[in-house]
Design a protein around this motif. Sequence first.
Motif, mmCIF file in Angstrom:
data_model
loop_
_atom_site.group_PDB
_atom_site.id
_atom_site.type_symbol
_atom_site.label_atom_id
_atom_site.label_comp_id
_atom_site.label_asym_id
_atom_site.label_seq_id
_atom_site.Cartn_x
_atom_site.Cartn_y
_atom_site.Cartn_z
ATOM 1 N N TYR A 182 0.847 -1.192 0.000
ATOM 2 C CA TYR A 182 0.000 0.000 0.000
ATOM 3 C C TYR A 182 0.886 1.247 0.000
ATOM 4 O O TYR A 182 1.767 1.378 0.856
ATOM 5 C CB TYR A 182 -0.895 0.046 1.241
ATOM 6 C CG TYR A 182 -1.980 -0.996 1.289
ATOM 7 C CD1 TYR A 182 -3.196 -0.800 0.645
ATOM 8 C CD2 TYR A 182 -1.793 -2.181 2.006
ATOM 9 C CE1 TYR A 182 -4.199 -1.759 0.709
ATOM 10 C CE2 TYR A 182 -2.797 -3.141 2.076
ATOM 11 C CZ TYR A 182 -3.998 -2.923 1.422
ATOM 12 O OH TYR A 182 -4.984 -3.868 1.482
ATOM 13 N N ASP A 183 0.655 2.141 -0.944
ATOM 14 C CA ASP A 183 1.258 3.472 -0.904
ATOM 15 C C ASP A 183 0.224 4.418 -0.325
ATOM 16 O O ASP A 183 -0.781 4.727 -0.982
ATOM 17 C CB ASP A 183 1.682 3.935 -2.307
ATOM 18 C CG ASP A 183 3.006 3.349 -2.745
ATOM 19 O OD1 ASP A 183 3.764 2.891 -1.866
ATOM 20 O OD2 ASP A 183 3.303 3.356 -3.950
ATOM 21 N N LEU A 184 0.432 4.866 0.901
ATOM 22 C CA LEU A 184 -0.515 5.744 1.572
ATOM 23 C C LEU A 184 -0.109 7.198 1.359
ATOM 24 O O LEU A 184 1.031 7.585 1.677
ATOM 25 C CB LEU A 184 -0.573 5.426 3.070
ATOM 26 C CG LEU A 184 -1.297 4.133 3.460
ATOM 27 C CD1 LEU A 184 -0.430 2.918 3.215
ATOM 28 C CD2 LEU A 184 -1.717 4.167 4.918
ATOM 29 N N VAL A 185 -1.016 7.997 0.815
ATOM 30 C CA VAL A 185 -0.722 9.386 0.467
ATOM 31 C C VAL A 185 -1.661 10.307 1.243
ATOM 32 O O VAL A 185 -2.889 10.190 1.116
ATOM 33 C CB VAL A 185 -0.894 9.631 -1.045
ATOM 34 C CG1 VAL A 185 -0.535 11.078 -1.396
ATOM 35 C CG2 VAL A 185 -0.038 8.657 -1.858
ATOM 36 N N PRO A 186 -1.129 11.243 2.034
ATOM 37 C CA PRO A 186 -1.998 12.207 2.719
ATOM 38 C C PRO A 186 -2.532 13.238 1.721
ATOM 39 O O PRO A 186 -1.769 13.798 0.931
ATOM 40 C CB PRO A 186 -1.063 12.855 3.747
ATOM 41 C CG PRO A 186 0.309 12.726 3.148
ATOM 42 C CD PRO A 186 0.301 11.446 2.348
ATOM 43 N N VAL A 187 -3.822 13.473 1.746
ATOM 44 C CA VAL A 187 -4.458 14.381 0.791
ATOM 45 C C VAL A 187 -5.465 15.262 1.516
ATOM 46 O O VAL A 187 -5.826 15.017 2.669
ATOM 47 C CB VAL A 187 -5.175 13.606 -0.341
ATOM 48 C CG1 VAL A 187 -4.202 12.721 -1.109
ATOM 49 C CG2 VAL A 187 -6.326 12.768 0.225
ATOM 50 N N VAL A 188 -5.947 16.282 0.806
ATOM 51 C CA VAL A 188 -7.076 17.087 1.273
ATOM 52 C C VAL A 188 -8.244 16.772 0.342
ATOM 53 O O VAL A 188 -8.103 16.811 -0.880
ATOM 54 C CB VAL A 188 -6.757 18.588 1.258
ATOM 55 C CG1 VAL A 188 -7.973 19.394 1.735
ATOM 56 C CG2 VAL A 188 -5.550 18.875 2.143
ATOM 57 N N SER A 189 -9.376 16.425 0.934
ATOM 58 C CA SER A 189 -10.519 15.941 0.161
ATOM 59 C C SER A 189 -11.606 17.012 0.064
ATOM 60 O O SER A 189 -11.936 17.666 1.056
ATOM 61 C CB SER A 189 -11.083 14.678 0.833
ATOM 62 O OG SER A 189 -12.237 14.224 0.168
ATOM 63 N N PHE A 190 -12.142 17.177 -1.152
ATOM 64 C CA PHE A 190 -13.192 18.156 -1.409
ATOM 65 C C PHE A 190 -14.390 17.481 -2.067
ATOM 66 O O PHE A 190 -14.226 16.594 -2.904
ATOM 67 C CB PHE A 190 -12.707 19.254 -2.368
ATOM 68 C CG PHE A 190 -11.663 20.168 -1.790
ATOM 69 C CD1 PHE A 190 -12.009 21.407 -1.278
ATOM 70 C CD2 PHE A 190 -10.327 19.799 -1.785
ATOM 71 C CE1 PHE A 190 -11.046 22.257 -0.752
ATOM 72 C CE2 PHE A 190 -9.355 20.635 -1.264
ATOM 73 C CZ PHE A 190 -9.717 21.867 -0.746
ATOM 74 N N ARG A 191 -15.573 17.933 -1.710
ATOM 75 C CA ARG A 191 -16.771 17.627 -2.479
ATOM 76 C C ARG A 191 -16.988 18.771 -3.459
ATOM 77 O O ARG A 191 -16.569 19.904 -3.220
ATOM 78 C CB ARG A 191 -17.987 17.497 -1.565
ATOM 79 C CG ARG A 191 -17.994 16.236 -0.731
ATOM 80 C CD ARG A 191 -18.212 15.007 -1.574
ATOM 81 N NE ARG A 191 -18.367 13.809 -0.765
ATOM 82 C CZ ARG A 191 -18.300 12.588 -1.232
ATOM 83 N NH1 ARG A 191 -18.062 12.387 -2.518
ATOM 84 N NH2 ARG A 191 -18.456 11.549 -0.437
#
Length: 483
Positions: A217-226
């Motif tokens: 698994y490559d875990l990537v921190p992101v910011v999520s938008f609707r």
Amino acid sequence: MEKKHEHQKLDFRSGCSLNRLENLINVFDEYDRHEFDDQMAMEVHIMKEHIFNILGDVQKLDNKLPVANEYLLLSGSARDGTLDIEIESPSELTRGNDFDLDYTLFVPVLKLHDRNQPVVLDMRHSIPCHSWISLKLFDDATVSRWEPCCKTVEKENETGHFLSPPKVCDWFHEALVKVSEDLKENVKRGQPRITTVQQSGVATTIILASGGTRIMYDLVPVVSFRGWPAVAMGWLSENHFWDGIIPEEEVITGFHLVPACSLVGDKEMEWRLSFARSEVQLKRFIPMPFMKTFYAFKAIMNRALGRYNKIMKPYILRGLLLWACDRVKIQYLANEDIVAECLLGLIDDTLQCLLSRSCPNYFIPQYNMIGHLDDQTVLKLCQVVLMVRSDPAEHVRNAVDQVKAARDLTEAYHNQQMERKSTKSSSENGMSQSNVEMNSRQELDLAEKMRRLVDSNPGKSISVFLNPDDNSQPHFRIDGKFF
């Protein structure tokens, strides 16, 4: 009457047989595709649940991650072109040797999912497809939690806290390392083993093993938008292959910001827009024959461009796939008989985008992903692509050999683990049977000793005491005396 000879179809440029090329693509697809049996499906499910449990433990460390989170799982590693990020040096981890399946997992560190709240991005300092993230959008408690991962900017007598991609990635990696070390020290029966935890650029790579299966698994921190960003609104007005097939509202449900920076941006504050959520939706409607062709194309190009993958990032190939779907009739791409022609077409598209120095982002065409390349670099890349184009069958055959070797290693590992499990199970069963027999003998000896004591001590009180730490040596008390 003169007999007509049937001529085999050939590629004019390379002279290779299109039938042979088609057969090689089909063989590659057979080895590349993973068919899950019940055992493997169960192991994959167990490891997926475990990676989510790991992230739950990360949330408990300092409550930075949202309590109710929405992850996005993508097939393929971060280096494999699942998203547009900067590629680090080639990984030492290889399929077959270290893992059998690989995924990219988007982990939202912040979420803006209020549909009534407009999507506001600070793009004043960035080129298209990039943005800063101001914590002004969040409440005071969120600002307080994330301030250590921010860069503070003083401008026009106003202090701004902007989320810093490198600081977020470092915090995320350290948190995953801590949780993983705690889990390794307190392994529970049936729990997947954590074999690897390492930083891979903006991602943290974790390899889990369960039974005969290993997953990276490559875990990537992101910011999520609707919602949908204004900078990509123009894309919606263009004609696309999915028009009339999938409702627009299913395509534009949301997007992410990933930790990646343009060449001219501030690496401490700039993020890149990612539409991976939409790509997952669109991919479902790309005909399988063309997807099969694309996977073979991606394998040979990533192999050929390996030393240049920092310049010609694997994600660019995904862009070529989507643009080809818009340009060529989808009914044509669904034809099983033209997979060889489609492969050659994708190679030609790669060459064309280099020669024109133009490969627009599919969702934000005003962002040219290779516009920064100089003449000398373009020449080197063109030479590599021309080498592939001059003998495509040979390159596909090499890709077949590589994926076959990986599958053989996977099968060998699986068989080894199953044999070890079987041996362990047999050993435990044997030990269990031996213990039962030994306990039975002890019980008979104890009963016989009790009988003799009762016979020789009529009318007396007899008690038996067992030491919980050593029940092999019982002690007897007859009235007030111990024996």
